[in-house]
Design an enzyme around this catalytic site. Structure first.
Site, PDB file in Angstrom:
ATOM      1  N   GLY A  46     -26.738 -15.005  27.596  1.00 58.97           N
ATOM      2  CA  GLY A  46     -27.854 -15.581  26.863  1.00 58.97           C
ATOM      3  C   GLY A  46     -27.343 -16.293  25.623  1.00 58.97           C
ATOM      4  CG  LEU A  92     -21.838 -15.273  23.257  1.00 58.31           C
ATOM      5  CD1 LEU A  92     -22.517 -16.498  23.847  1.00 58.31           C
ATOM      6  CD2 LEU A  92     -20.447 -15.083  23.850  1.00 58.31           C
ATOM      7  CG  HIS A 133     -29.179  -9.838  21.950  1.00 61.82           C
ATOM      8  ND1 HIS A 133     -28.199  -8.937  21.597  1.00 61.82           N
ATOM      9  CD2 HIS A 133     -28.694 -11.055  21.582  1.00 61.82           C
ATOM     10  CE1 HIS A 133     -27.187  -9.582  21.042  1.00 61.82           C
ATOM     11  NE2 HIS A 133     -27.449 -10.871  21.024  1.00 61.82           N
ATOM     12  CD  GLU A 134     -29.919 -14.244  23.631  1.00 57.53           C
ATOM     13  OE1 GLU A 134     -29.773 -14.801  22.533  1.00 57.53           O
ATOM     14  OE2 GLU A 134     -28.965 -13.755  24.262  1.00 57.53           O
ATOM     15  CG  HIS A 137     -29.718 -14.181  18.141  1.00 64.40           C
ATOM     16  ND1 HIS A 137     -28.819 -13.975  17.116  1.00 64.40           N
ATOM     17  CD2 HIS A 137     -29.092 -13.735  19.261  1.00 64.40           C
ATOM     18  CE1 HIS A 137     -27.711 -13.426  17.600  1.00 64.40           C
ATOM     19  NE2 HIS A 137     -27.847 -13.260  18.908  1.00 64.40           N
TER      20      HIS A 137
END
Ligand code: GNR
Ligand code: NI
Length: 174
Positions: A46, A92, A133-134, A137
């Site tokens: 992702g 990442l 999680h995304e 962000h």
């Protein structure tokens, strides 16, 4: 095909909050393409716009085995959730760091596609973890925010040191 530069913690730009996409134009199409390319190349399952300095609310995800099931989430929001799961996460923007985080086991989210059409989708297991999680962000929230202050202090020190070393290896020149 452009591979975008992924911001690495503790880059303060990771704390920015994404702005909703209102105009579904070619610029957004290009952003999605570049983000997908960057995610597959990294490789990751992702990627959120905030991680590559794009100010719009965009997420790309592909949790499939064969990396052939790209999902594009524009202006995504979670509308329902159930259960709990503890899964080891990576990011990442935190290369080499992995830790277990407690998330909802099942979620239902709504988002828009590249044409601006609204859709809803259910997700569970790793796909649900990735969506959560995304979407974090997109509001400047990082997976380490769920950990203790002590762990956060250690992680910050470690990544500040690594950032210093990187700057020494490849200084930014005027
Ligand atoms: O590639 C990624 N793997 C991953 C593994 C477990 C839980 C979450 C993730 S997301 C991460 C890519 C990333 O940093 N997305 O923001
Ligand atoms: Ni991440």
């Amino acid at each position: 095909m452009t591979a975008l530069k992924i911001l690495i913690y503790p880059d303060p730009r990771l704390r920015r909050v994404a702005q909703p996409v209102v105009d579904f134009n070619d610029e957004i199409r290009q952003d999605v393409q570049d983000m997908a390319h960057t995610m597959y190349e990294a490789p990751g399952i992702g990627l959120a716009s905030i991680q590559v300095g794009i100010p719009h609310s965009i997420v790309v995800i592909d949790t499939s085995e064969n990396k052939n099931d790209l999902k594009v989430l524009i202006n995504p929001e979670i509308i329902d959730r159930e259960g709990e799961q503890l899964i080891e996460e990576g990011c990442l923007s935190f290369p080499g760091y992995f830790t277990e985080i407690k998330r909802s086991k099942w979620i239902r989210f709504r988002a828009q596609n590249l044409d601006g059409a609204h859709y809803e989708m259910e997700a569970e297991d790793i796909f649900a973890v990735c969506v959560q999680h995304e979407i974090d962000h997109l509001t400047g929230k990082l997976f380490t925010d769920y950990l203790s202050r002590l762990k956060n202090q250690r992680i910050r020190k470690q990544f500040e040191k690594a950032a210093k070393l990187r700057r020494r290896e490849s200084p930014v020149r005027a």
